[in-house]
Design a protein around this motif. Structure first.
Motif, short mmCIF file in Angstrom:
data_model
loop_
_atom_site.label_atom_id
_atom_site.label_comp_id
_atom_site.label_asym_id
_atom_site.label_seq_id
_atom_site.Cartn_x
_atom_site.Cartn_y
_atom_site.Cartn_z
N GLY A 85 102.95 -48.72 -26.16
CA GLY A 85 103.59 -50.03 -26.14
C GLY A 85 102.93 -50.97 -25.14
N ASP A 86 102.64 -50.47 -23.95
CA ASP A 86 101.96 -51.29 -22.93
C ASP A 86 100.57 -51.68 -23.41
OD1 ASP A 86 104.14 -51.07 -21.24
OD2 ASP A 86 103.25 -49.50 -19.99
N GLU A 87 99.88 -50.75 -24.06
CA GLU A 87 98.54 -51.02 -24.57
C GLU A 87 98.57 -52.12 -25.63
OE1 GLU A 87 95.03 -48.78 -27.15
OE2 GLU A 87 96.75 -47.62 -26.45
N LEU A 88 99.54 -52.04 -26.54
CA LEU A 88 99.65 -53.04 -27.60
C LEU A 88 99.97 -54.42 -27.04
CD1 LEU A 88 101.59 -50.88 -30.19
CD2 LEU A 88 99.30 -51.82 -30.50
N HIS A 140 101.57 -49.66 -34.82
CA HIS A 140 101.95 -48.87 -33.65
C HIS A 140 101.10 -47.61 -33.54
CE1 HIS A 140 104.37 -47.12 -30.49
NE2 HIS A 140 104.87 -48.33 -30.33
N ASP A 141 100.72 -47.06 -34.66
CA ASP A 141 99.88 -45.86 -34.69
C ASP A 141 98.41 -46.24 -34.65
OD1 ASP A 141 99.63 -42.86 -35.30
OD2 ASP A 141 98.45 -43.78 -36.91
N ALA A 194 91.95 -49.61 -18.50
CA ALA A 194 93.35 -49.43 -18.13
C ALA A 194 94.19 -48.96 -19.32
CB ALA A 194 93.92 -50.72 -17.56
N ASN A 195 93.84 -49.42 -20.52
CA ASN A 195 94.61 -49.05 -21.71
C ASN A 195 94.57 -47.55 -21.99
OD1 ASN A 195 95.74 -51.49 -22.33
ND2 ASN A 195 94.12 -52.10 -23.73
N GLU A 231 106.03 -63.25 -26.31
CA GLU A 231 105.60 -63.07 -27.70
C GLU A 231 105.09 -61.66 -27.92
OE1 GLU A 231 103.91 -67.47 -28.94
OE2 GLU A 231 102.71 -66.23 -27.59
N ALA A 232 104.28 -61.16 -26.98
CA ALA A 232 103.73 -59.81 -27.10
C ALA A 232 104.85 -58.78 -27.15
CB ALA A 232 102.77 -59.53 -25.95
#
Length: 112
Positions: free
Chosen positions: A71-74, A35-36, A64-65, A87-88
């Motif tokens: 969270g959206d980026e991941l 996450h980090d 865009a990321n 799944e994501a």
């Protein structure tokens, strides 16, 4: 073709990465997510594996990321590796809990 494992720490991640490589994946086909961002970079560098970049996401998603929440980026990065939206989302929840996600994916050009 993706293979995904959830692990608790860097030691377990290293073992899973070695398993993927023993199964025939190349180092450049294995990705680690935390996450980090700093933890992702540190572990990817230490284990000599790829980070998800323009080659996997494309230019538009990479740019865009910059403006997305982490969270959206991941989730976007995982979808770029071939995971579906559900799944994501599930794996991103694991990242929220402090776990690591290791993804091994065959490059399309290597499959055919």
């Amino acid at each position: 073709m993706e293979n995904v494992k959830i692990v608790e720490n860097g030691v377990q991640a290293k073992m899973v990465i070695e398993q993927f490589i023993n199964q025939g994946y190349k180092k450049e086909e294995v990705y680690l997510l935390a996450h980090d961002k700093d933890r992702t970079k540190h572990l990817s560098d230490t284990m000599d594996i790829n980070e998800i970049g323009i080659g996997e996401q494309g230019v538009v998603n990479s740019i865009a990321n910059v403006f997305r929440s982490r969270g959206d980026e991941l989730r976007s990065k995982m979808e770029a590796l071939g995971l579906n939206t559900l799944e994501a989302e599930q794996y991103e929840e694991e990242l929220d809990r402090g776990r690591l996600v290791v993804v091994a994916t065959k490059k399309t050009s290597d499959i055919y």
